[in-house]
Design a protein around this motif. Structure first.
Motif, PDB file in Angstrom:
ATOM      1  N   SER A   1       0.830  -1.208   0.000  1.00  0.00           N
ATOM      2  CA  SER A   1       0.000   0.000   0.000  1.00  0.00           C
ATOM      3  C   SER A   1       0.864   1.258   0.000  1.00  0.00           C
TER       4      SER A   1
ATOM      5  N   LEU B   1      -6.245   1.777  -2.467  1.00  0.00           N
ATOM      6  CA  LEU B   1      -6.024   0.659  -1.549  1.00  0.00           C
ATOM      7  C   LEU B   1      -6.707  -0.621  -2.030  1.00  0.00           C
TER       8      LEU B   1
ATOM      9  N   VAL C   1      -4.570  -2.977  -3.900  1.00  0.00           N
ATOM     10  CA  VAL C   1      -3.472  -3.632  -3.189  1.00  0.00           C
ATOM     11  C   VAL C   1      -3.907  -5.038  -2.803  1.00  0.00           C
TER      12      VAL C   1
END
Length: 266
Positions: free
Chosen positions: A171, A257, A260
């Motif tokens: 991240s 995010l 990820v």
């Protein structure tokens, strides 16, 4: 609000007293022995009396509230009132002679933060918040930033209970590609609070870190930021991830995010 707004100035007085006590024992150079035991011994000489003073002052203000047993932990009572505090939040910075430390106090009621005070004496920052009554920095209402993600300062930290360090690392790479800069600016609580005041644009973290996140979560939320987990669900002390960002940025942060991958155990 069960008198939380009326309680606030008394908590501020107690926090400032403890902050002054700790500040008087802060030096501009690193302190402690050459090994971990020596460092811990020096820190306890300040932290132990400061914590006892804070506990004494808060117990007198709200005797029905329990005391969280550990400054580093994730267990928050689901019912009743509980003080979650850290007399020297940012211990490493304090010991290194840096100014990035403070005193944090959060009153938790039925599992949610309802009052928070964060005092960083050497930075001149006093954050306060009461649920439903807004948040302030040095008495002024907070205002979160209005930047695009490409111009944003994003901050993160690594909690003691992170079961996904690989995801946290991935991240970091992802956020570096979408923001102006990524930094770690000190104690977690302070960085999250600074999202509410616009000094920081985004804060995210993976791992269970309730005690460090609680004060900043309330301050940022009452300052107008959105506070969720990395999947966009409402953040709770049991959440495995954390995101705080202004409404204009929040969805973009979640999209970054979401790309990820979660770590798969071998």
């Amino acid at each position: 609000m069960s008198g939380y707004q009326e309680l606030l100035p008394h908590v501020v007085k107690a926090v400032r007293e403890v902050g002054a006590f700790v500040a008087a024992r802060h030096t501009a150079s690193a302190v402690g022995g050459p090994d971990v035991d020596g460092v811990i011994a020096v820190f306890r000489m300040v932290d132990a009396p400061a914590s006892e003073l804070l506990r004494e002052r808060l117990a007198a203000l709200r005797p029905q509230a329990r005391w969280a047993p550990d400054e580093i932990g994730t267990a928050v009572a689901a019912t009743g009132e509980q003080w979650v505090c850290d007399a020297v939040d940012g211990a490493v910075h304090f010991l290194q002679g840096l100014p990035y430390w403070g005193v944090t106090v959060t009153l938790v009621a039925d599992g949610r933060p309802v009052l928070a005070v964060l005092d960083a004496p050497h930075l001149g920052f006093l954050y306060t918040a009461v649920e439903g009554r807004g948040a302030h920095l040095n008495g002024r209402p907070l205002k979160a930033s209005g930047k695009d993600l490409s111009a944003a300062l994003a901050c993160t930290s690594q909690p003691p209970y992170n079961r996904e360090p690989e995801r946290a690392g991935a991240s970091l790479t992802a956020m570096l590609r979408h923001t102006l800069a990524v930094r770690n600016l000190g104690p977690t609580a302070l960085q999250v609070a600074q999202v509410g005041s616009g000094h920081v644009d985004v804060f995210w973290e993976y791992g269970e870190d309730a005690n460090n996140l609680l004060p900043g979560a309330l301050i940022a939320r009452e300052g107008g930021a959105l506070v969720t987990d990395a999947d966009g669900h409402a953040w709770t002390p049991a959440s495995p991830s954390f995101v705080a960002a202004p409404a204009a940025l929040h969805a973009d942060v979640l999209r970054v995010l979401a790309a990820v991958p979660a770590h798969e155990a071998a």
